[in-house]
Design a protein around this motif. Sequence first.
Motif, PDB file in Angstrom:
ATOM      1  N   TYR A 257      42.436  45.600  44.158  1.00  0.00           N
ATOM      2  CA  TYR A 257      41.014  45.502  44.486  1.00  0.00           C
ATOM      3  C   TYR A 257      40.172  45.501  43.207  1.00  0.00           C
ATOM      4  CZ  TYR A 257      36.458  46.581  46.414  1.00  0.00           C
ATOM      5  OH  TYR A 257      35.128  46.542  46.720  1.00  0.00           O
ATOM      6  N   VAL A 258      40.541  46.343  42.250  1.00  0.00           N
ATOM      7  CA  VAL A 258      39.804  46.399  40.986  1.00  0.00           C
ATOM      8  C   VAL A 258      40.073  45.150  40.161  1.00  0.00           C
ATOM      9  CG1 VAL A 258      39.679  47.623  38.780  1.00  0.00           C
ATOM     10  CG2 VAL A 258      39.688  48.907  40.905  1.00  0.00           C
ATOM     11  N   ARG A 259      41.307  44.668  40.156  1.00  0.00           N
ATOM     12  CA  ARG A 259      41.675  43.533  39.311  1.00  0.00           C
ATOM     13  C   ARG A 259      41.170  42.194  39.814  1.00  0.00           C
ATOM     14  NH1 ARG A 259      47.816  45.434  38.776  1.00  0.00           N
ATOM     15  NH2 ARG A 259      47.469  47.169  37.360  1.00  0.00           N
ATOM     16  N   LYS A 260      40.845  42.083  41.083  1.00  0.00           N
ATOM     17  CA  LYS A 260      40.508  40.762  41.613  1.00  0.00           C
ATOM     18  C   LYS A 260      39.145  40.248  41.183  1.00  0.00           C
ATOM     19  CE  LYS A 260      38.645  41.695  46.173  1.00  0.00           C
ATOM     20  NZ  LYS A 260      38.741  41.297  47.553  1.00  0.00           N
ATOM     21  N   GLY A 261      38.285  41.093  40.676  1.00  0.00           N
ATOM     22  CA  GLY A 261      36.973  40.638  40.212  1.00  0.00           C
ATOM     23  C   GLY A 261      36.736  41.025  38.771  1.00  0.00           C
TER      24      GLY A 261
ATOM     25  N   PRO B 200      44.693  28.998  49.100  1.00  0.00           N
ATOM     26  CA  PRO B 200      45.894  29.377  48.349  1.00  0.00           C
ATOM     27  C   PRO B 200      45.976  30.892  48.167  1.00  0.00           C
ATOM     28  CG  PRO B 200      44.218  28.598  46.854  1.00  0.00           C
ATOM     29  CD  PRO B 200      43.681  28.390  48.255  1.00  0.00           C
ATOM     30  N   ILE B 201      47.175  31.347  47.853  1.00  0.00           N
ATOM     31  CA  ILE B 201      47.371  32.757  47.513  1.00  0.00           C
ATOM     32  C   ILE B 201      47.171  32.881  46.007  1.00  0.00           C
ATOM     33  CG2 ILE B 201      49.022  34.640  47.404  1.00  0.00           C
ATOM     34  CD1 ILE B 201      50.272  33.615  49.959  1.00  0.00           C
ATOM     35  N   LYS B 202      46.172  33.647  45.616  1.00  0.00           N
ATOM     36  CA  LYS B 202      45.867  33.820  44.192  1.00  0.00           C
ATOM     37  C   LYS B 202      46.788  34.893  43.625  1.00  0.00           C
ATOM     38  CE  LYS B 202      41.107  32.911  45.376  1.00  0.00           C
ATOM     39  NZ  LYS B 202      39.840  33.555  45.685  1.00  0.00           N
ATOM     40  N   THR B 203      47.144  34.746  42.372  1.00  0.00           N
ATOM     41  CA  THR B 203      48.033  35.695  41.714  1.00  0.00           C
ATOM     42  C   THR B 203      47.219  36.647  40.838  1.00  0.00           C
ATOM     43  OG1 THR B 203      49.791  34.055  41.705  1.00  0.00           O
ATOM     44  CG2 THR B 203      50.055  35.941  40.235  1.00  0.00           C
ATOM     45  N   ILE B 204      47.530  37.929  40.963  1.00  0.00           N
ATOM     46  CA  ILE B 204      46.906  38.965  40.131  1.00  0.00           C
ATOM     47  C   ILE B 204      48.010  39.578  39.280  1.00  0.00           C
ATOM     48  CG2 ILE B 204      45.695  41.158  40.108  1.00  0.00           C
ATOM     49  CD1 ILE B 204      44.567  40.501  42.812  1.00  0.00           C
ATOM     50  N   ARG B 205      47.721  39.758  37.993  1.00  0.00           N
ATOM     51  CA  ARG B 205      48.706  40.419  37.129  1.00  0.00           C
ATOM     52  C   ARG B 205      48.773  41.878  37.403  1.00  0.00           C
ATOM     53  NH1 ARG B 205      46.788  39.980  31.742  1.00  0.00           N
ATOM     54  NH2 ARG B 205      44.853  39.147  32.481  1.00  0.00           N
TER      55      ARG B 205
END
Length: 182
Positions: free
Chosen positions: A23-27, A177-182
Motif C-alpha cells: 500500500y505504501v509502495r504503490k504511490g 494489467p497487474i502492476k509489479t511492485i518491488r
Amino acid sequence: MEFHFELPDGYSYQDMLMLCRAYVRKGPVRRWLDRLFRLCMILLGGAWILSALSWLDGGYVGETPLWILVACPMLIGLFLLALGLFLDRLSAWGSRRRNLQDLGRISVCLDADGVIVETKKGKDIRPYSAFTEAYACKGYWLLFMDKRHAYILPQTAMTTGNPEDFPAFWVEKTGMPIKTIR
C-alpha cells in the motif's frame, strides 16, 4: 479457466504485512511521506531520549522527583522510536486484529463470472468490474477493490490453476494489467 486459493487459517500476519508495505509502495507520494514520517518519529524519539538522559547528569531538578523527569521523556522517546522503526509491522498487526477476527478458513475462487470469497462469516461474490487495480509483489497478488480494501492472494496458496497463467487471465477478465511492485 478457474483459479482457487485456499488459506486454511485465514490471512496471516505476513499476508497483512505485505499488504501494508505494498500500500505504501504503490504511490510515489505516499512512499515519500512514509519515509518522512518515519524519519521525523526517529528524530523526535531520539530527542526525547536525550532529553531524559540529560536529567541524569545531576543538574538542578527542584522539587520534582528525578524518576518523573527521566521516565516520562524516556517512555515517550521509546514510543516514538518504535513507531518510526516498526510502523508497517504495527499497522499489519492492528489491521489483522481489527478486521480479520473469526474469519477462519478463506477460500477464493476466480472463475468466468467473478471472484467468490467464502469464509466462516459468509460468501462474497464480486464481479471483475468491482476491482480498480491489481499488483504483484514478492509472491502475492493484491486485488484492490478501492483504495483501502484488497484481496490478498499468496501464490503459494493456489490450489487450482497455474501461477504463470494468472496475469493473462486477469487482463482478459478485467482489461487491466497487474502492476509489479518491488
